[in-house]
Design a protein around this motif. Structure first.
Motif, PDB file in Angstrom:
ATOM      1  N   LEU A 129       0.556  10.649   0.071  1.00 53.14           N
ATOM      2  CA  LEU A 129       0.867   9.603   1.040  1.00 53.14           C
ATOM      3  C   LEU A 129       1.643  10.167   2.223  1.00 53.14           C
ATOM      4  O   LEU A 129       1.370   9.833   3.381  1.00 53.14           O
ATOM      5  CB  LEU A 129       1.672   8.496   0.360  1.00 53.14           C
ATOM      6  CG  LEU A 129       2.060   7.298   1.228  1.00 53.14           C
ATOM      7  CD1 LEU A 129       0.807   6.618   1.769  1.00 53.14           C
ATOM      8  CD2 LEU A 129       2.898   6.300   0.441  1.00 53.14           C
ATOM      9  N   ALA A 130       2.625  11.051   1.919  1.00 51.66           N
ATOM     10  CA  ALA A 130       3.392  11.665   3.000  1.00 51.66           C
ATOM     11  C   ALA A 130       2.493  12.503   3.889  1.00 51.66           C
ATOM     12  O   ALA A 130       2.579  12.468   5.126  1.00 51.66           O
ATOM     13  CB  ALA A 130       4.519  12.527   2.420  1.00 51.66           C
ATOM     14  N   ASN A 131       1.582  13.264   3.248  1.00 50.08           N
ATOM     15  CA  ASN A 131       0.642  14.073   4.021  1.00 50.08           C
ATOM     16  C   ASN A 131      -0.289  13.201   4.840  1.00 50.08           C
ATOM     17  O   ASN A 131      -0.599  13.503   5.999  1.00 50.08           O
ATOM     18  CB  ASN A 131      -0.167  14.968   3.067  1.00 50.08           C
ATOM     19  CG  ASN A 131      -1.090  15.909   3.811  1.00 50.08           C
ATOM     20  OD1 ASN A 131      -0.653  16.740   4.596  1.00 50.08           O
ATOM     21  ND2 ASN A 131      -2.375  15.777   3.563  1.00 50.08           N
ATOM     22  N   SER A 132      -0.739  12.091   4.214  1.00 52.92           N
ATOM     23  CA  SER A 132      -1.613  11.159   4.931  1.00 52.92           C
ATOM     24  C   SER A 132      -0.899  10.549   6.131  1.00 52.92           C
ATOM     25  O   SER A 132      -1.480  10.405   7.206  1.00 52.92           O
ATOM     26  CB  SER A 132      -2.087  10.057   3.982  1.00 52.92           C
ATOM     27  OG  SER A 132      -2.870   9.104   4.642  1.00 52.92           O
ATOM     28  N   ASN A 133       0.377  10.201   5.936  1.00 56.41           N
ATOM     29  CA  ASN A 133       1.142   9.640   7.060  1.00 56.41           C
ATOM     30  C   ASN A 133       1.281  10.648   8.188  1.00 56.41           C
ATOM     31  O   ASN A 133       1.184  10.303   9.372  1.00 56.41           O
ATOM     32  CB  ASN A 133       2.521   9.192   6.572  1.00 56.41           C
ATOM     33  CG  ASN A 133       2.459   7.953   5.695  1.00 56.41           C
ATOM     34  OD1 ASN A 133       1.514   7.167   5.805  1.00 56.41           O
ATOM     35  ND2 ASN A 133       3.434   7.769   4.836  1.00 56.41           N
ATOM     36  N   THR A 134       1.493  11.926   7.812  1.00 50.65           N
ATOM     37  CA  THR A 134       1.599  12.982   8.827  1.00 50.65           C
ATOM     38  C   THR A 134       0.283  13.126   9.580  1.00 50.65           C
ATOM     39  O   THR A 134       0.257  13.234  10.812  1.00 50.65           O
ATOM     40  CB  THR A 134       1.977  14.317   8.161  1.00 50.65           C
ATOM     41  OG1 THR A 134       3.218  14.169   7.472  1.00 50.65           O
ATOM     42  CG2 THR A 134       2.109  15.411   9.209  1.00 50.65           C
ATOM     43  N   MET A 143       2.838   9.948 -15.777  1.00 56.08           N
ATOM     44  CA  MET A 143       2.878   8.965 -14.691  1.00 56.08           C
ATOM     45  C   MET A 143       3.816   9.410 -13.579  1.00 56.08           C
ATOM     46  O   MET A 143       3.535   9.228 -12.390  1.00 56.08           O
ATOM     47  CB  MET A 143       3.309   7.601 -15.242  1.00 56.08           C
ATOM     48  CG  MET A 143       2.256   6.926 -16.114  1.00 56.08           C
ATOM     49  SD  MET A 143       2.813   5.331 -16.749  1.00 56.08           S
ATOM     50  CE  MET A 143       2.925   4.396 -15.223  1.00 56.08           C
ATOM     51  N   GLY A 144       4.926  10.034 -13.965  1.00 58.44           N
ATOM     52  CA  GLY A 144       5.863  10.551 -12.969  1.00 58.44           C
ATOM     53  C   GLY A 144       5.212  11.630 -12.111  1.00 58.44           C
ATOM     54  O   GLY A 144       5.374  11.653 -10.886  1.00 58.44           O
ATOM     55  N   LYS A 145       4.459  12.521 -12.779  1.00 56.75           N
ATOM     56  CA  LYS A 145       3.742  13.562 -12.032  1.00 56.75           C
ATOM     57  C   LYS A 145       2.728  12.934 -11.076  1.00 56.75           C
ATOM     58  O   LYS A 145       2.603  13.351  -9.921  1.00 56.75           O
ATOM     59  CB  LYS A 145       3.031  14.499 -12.995  1.00 56.75           C
ATOM     60  CG  LYS A 145       3.960  15.375 -13.807  1.00 56.75           C
ATOM     61  CD  LYS A 145       3.171  16.272 -14.752  1.00 56.75           C
ATOM     62  CE  LYS A 145       4.089  17.155 -15.584  1.00 56.75           C
ATOM     63  NZ  LYS A 145       3.327  18.012 -16.525  1.00 56.75           N
ATOM     64  N   SER A 146       1.994  11.930 -11.603  1.00 57.32           N
ATOM     65  CA  SER A 146       0.998  11.264 -10.754  1.00 57.32           C
ATOM     66  C   SER A 146       1.651  10.574  -9.564  1.00 57.32           C
ATOM     67  O   SER A 146       1.169  10.647  -8.432  1.00 57.32           O
ATOM     68  CB  SER A 146       0.204  10.244 -11.584  1.00 57.32           C
ATOM     69  OG  SER A 146      -0.508  10.878 -12.617  1.00 57.32           O
ATOM     70  N   ILE A 147       2.769   9.908  -9.830  1.00 56.81           N
ATOM     71  CA  ILE A 147       3.473   9.207  -8.746  1.00 56.81           C
ATOM     72  C   ILE A 147       3.948  10.192  -7.691  1.00 56.81           C
ATOM     73  O   ILE A 147       3.801   9.972  -6.488  1.00 56.81           O
ATOM     74  CB  ILE A 147       4.656   8.392  -9.312  1.00 56.81           C
ATOM     75  CG1 ILE A 147       4.127   7.191 -10.129  1.00 56.81           C
ATOM     76  CG2 ILE A 147       5.575   7.913  -8.190  1.00 56.81           C
ATOM     77  CD1 ILE A 147       5.205   6.453 -10.887  1.00 56.81           C
ATOM     78  N   ARG A 148       4.528  11.328  -8.169  1.00 60.09           N
ATOM     79  CA  ARG A 148       4.984  12.340  -7.196  1.00 60.09           C
ATOM     80  C   ARG A 148       3.810  12.922  -6.412  1.00 60.09           C
ATOM     81  O   ARG A 148       3.924  13.190  -5.219  1.00 60.09           O
ATOM     82  CB  ARG A 148       5.754  13.440  -7.940  1.00 60.09           C
ATOM     83  CG  ARG A 148       7.151  12.996  -8.397  1.00 60.09           C
ATOM     84  CD  ARG A 148       7.953  14.178  -8.909  1.00 60.09           C
ATOM     85  NE  ARG A 148       7.423  14.697 -10.167  1.00 60.09           N
ATOM     86  CZ  ARG A 148       7.750  14.234 -11.368  1.00 60.09           C
ATOM     87  NH1 ARG A 148       8.612  13.227 -11.470  1.00 60.09           N
ATOM     88  NH2 ARG A 148       7.242  14.760 -12.460  1.00 60.09           N
ATOM     89  N   SER A 149       2.681  13.105  -7.119  1.00 59.28           N
ATOM     90  CA  SER A 149       1.489  13.610  -6.428  1.00 59.28           C
ATOM     91  C   SER A 149       1.004  12.608  -5.385  1.00 59.28           C
ATOM     92  O   SER A 149       0.681  12.975  -4.249  1.00 59.28           O
ATOM     93  CB  SER A 149       0.381  13.886  -7.447  1.00 59.28           C
ATOM     94  OG  SER A 149      -0.814  14.283  -6.794  1.00 59.28           O
ATOM     95  N   TYR A 150       0.969  11.315  -5.785  1.00 66.37           N
ATOM     96  CA  TYR A 150       0.555  10.280  -4.833  1.00 66.37           C
ATOM     97  C   TYR A 150       1.525  10.188  -3.663  1.00 66.37           C
ATOM     98  O   TYR A 150       1.118   9.978  -2.516  1.00 66.37           O
ATOM     99  CB  TYR A 150       0.458   8.930  -5.541  1.00 66.37           C
ATOM    100  CG  TYR A 150      -0.706   8.810  -6.484  1.00 66.37           C
ATOM    101  CD1 TYR A 150      -1.942   9.368  -6.173  1.00 66.37           C
ATOM    102  CD2 TYR A 150      -0.587   8.126  -7.704  1.00 66.37           C
ATOM    103  CE1 TYR A 150      -3.010   9.266  -7.045  1.00 66.37           C
ATOM    104  CE2 TYR A 150      -1.658   8.018  -8.577  1.00 66.37           C
ATOM    105  CZ  TYR A 150      -2.863   8.595  -8.242  1.00 66.37           C
ATOM    106  OH  TYR A 150      -3.924   8.485  -9.087  1.00 66.37           O
ATOM    107  N   GLN A 151       2.823  10.336  -3.958  1.00 71.42           N
ATOM    108  CA  GLN A 151       3.814  10.290  -2.881  1.00 71.42           C
ATOM    109  C   GLN A 151       3.609  11.443  -1.908  1.00 71.42           C
ATOM    110  O   GLN A 151       3.721  11.271  -0.684  1.00 71.42           O
ATOM    111  CB  GLN A 151       5.226  10.338  -3.476  1.00 71.42           C
ATOM    112  CG  GLN A 151       5.640   9.041  -4.165  1.00 71.42           C
ATOM    113  CD  GLN A 151       6.983   9.162  -4.871  1.00 71.42           C
ATOM    114  OE1 GLN A 151       7.439  10.261  -5.203  1.00 71.42           O
ATOM    115  NE2 GLN A 151       7.627   8.019  -5.113  1.00 71.42           N
ATOM    116  N   ALA A 152       3.307  12.632  -2.457  1.00 72.35           N
ATOM    117  CA  ALA A 152       3.042  13.788  -1.588  1.00 72.35           C
ATOM    118  C   ALA A 152       1.783  13.554  -0.747  1.00 72.35           C
ATOM    119  O   ALA A 152       1.751  13.856   0.449  1.00 72.35           O
ATOM    120  CB  ALA A 152       2.890  15.054  -2.439  1.00 72.35           C
TER     121      ALA A 152
END
Length: 274
Positions: free
Chosen positions: A82-87, A71-80
Motif C-alpha cells: 500500500l505504501a509503495n502503491s501510494n508512492t 496474518m501479521g506478515k500478510s498485513i505488513r506485506s499489504y502495508q508495504a
C-alpha cells in the motif's frame, strides 16, 4: 434354673444386638469406601479429560498463534504494498499534472497558431481582393495559407518571365509577407500534362522550376522579401488539382502556388522536451 435360662437369653440378645450394630457400621463403612473409590475414579476420569482439553486448547492456541503470525506478515506485506502503491500514485499524479500542463501549453500554442494563420489568410485575401477567382485563389489548409496564381496571371504562354499584372499581384502579396518575420514561404511551379520541349525548356519539370525561381526573384529583388524565408521548387505535372483531360482542368493545373507556413519551432521544442 430359670435364672440361668433368663441369663442365657439376655446374653444372646446382647450378642445379637452387638452383631446388628457391627453390621450397620460395616455397611456404612463399605458404602463410604465404595463412594470414595467411585469419587477417585470420577476425579481421575475428570482429570484425564481436563488434561486432554488442556492439551487440545494448547494445540489450538499454538495454531492460532501461528495463524496470527502469518496474518501479521500478510498485513505488513499489504502495508508495504500500500505504501509503495501510494508512492507510485503520487508519482503518477505528478506526471499526470505535468502532462496536463504540457497539453495546456500545446493547446495554447495551437490556438495561437490557428489565430495567426487566420490573420494571415484574412490579410492576404484583403491584399489580393482586386483579382478574380480565375486569376488566383486563396485558401487555408493544414495550418498553411495557399495562394494559387494561374499561369495567365503571371506568365505568357510557354514563358517564365513574370508579366506586369503578375508583378502587381506579387507586390500586393509582398506587403503581407514583409510583415511576417516568422514564416517560411514555398514557391511551387506546376504545369499540365502536355509535354513541352523547346530550346529554352527541356520539359515540364524545367519550366515549372524556372517559373518558381522567377517568382522568387521578383519577391526578393523587387519587393524586398527575405531570401532566407523563401524556397523555390518545381512540381511539373505531377501534382494536379484537376483533370488533364479537359482544357478547363489543364488551365487549373497550370499554376504557381505560394505557400505561407508559420514556423513551429516553439511547438517542436515543447514536444521534444517532453
Amino acid at each position: 434354673m430359670k435364672a440361668f435360662k433368663y441369663l442365657m437369653i439376655a446374653s444372646l440378645a446382647l450378642l445379637c444386638s452387638s452383631c446388628v450394630v457391627s453390621k450397620k457400621k460395616y455397611e456404612i463403612a463399605e458404602s463410604g469406601r465404595l463412594a470414595a473409590l467411585y469419587s477417585r475414579d470420577s476425579l481421575s476420569t475428570l482429570l484425564a479429560g481436563s488434561r486432554q482439553d488442556c492439551e487440545d486448547l494448547t494445540a489450538q492456541c499454538a495454531s492460532l498463534m501461528g495463524d496470527t503470525t502469518e496474518m501479521g506478515k500478510s498485513i505488513r506485506s499489504y502495508q508495504a504494498m500500500l505504501a509503495n502503491s501510494n508512492t507510485e500514485n503520487q508519482k503518477l499524479n505528478t506526471e499526470l499534472g505535468d502532462r496536463e500542463q504540457t497539453i495546456a501549453q500545446l493547446q495554447n500554442m495551437i490556438n495561437e497558431q490557428n489565430a495567426r494563420v487566420k490573420s494571415i489568410l484574412d490579410n492576404v485575401k484583403n491584399a489580393l481582393n482586386g483579382f478574380s477567382s480565375s486569376e488566383l485563389t486563396v485558401r487555408e489548409e493544414g495550418g498553411k495559407v495557399y495562394v494559387a496564381m494561374s499561369d495567365k496571371l503571371l506568365f505568357e504562354s510557354g514563358s517564365a518571365i513574370v508579366n506586369d499584372k503578375g508583378k502587381e499581384a506579387l507586390g500586393k502579396l509582398s506587403e503581407v509577407l514583409n510583415t511576417q518575420t516568422d514564416i517560411d514561404i514555398y514557391i511551387e511551379g506546376h504545369t499540365d500534362s502536355v509535354p513541352i520541349h523547346t530550346a529554352v525548356y527541356q520539359d515540364n519539370w524545367d519550366l515549372s522550376v524556372i517559373r518558381s525561381t522567377s517568382v522568387v526573384r521578383i519577391l526578393t529583388e523587387t519587393y524586398g522579401v527575405s531570401p532566407l524565408q523563401i524556397q523555390p521548387c518545381g512540381r511539373g505535372e505531377f501534382k494536379p488539382v484537376d483533370t488533364n483531360s479537359t482544357p478547363e482542368g489543364r488551365a487549373r493545373n497550370r499554376r504557381t502556388e505560394i505557400i505561407i507556413a508559420p514556423k513551429l519551432d516553439q511547438l517542436y521544442e515543447l514536444l521534444q522536451s517532453n
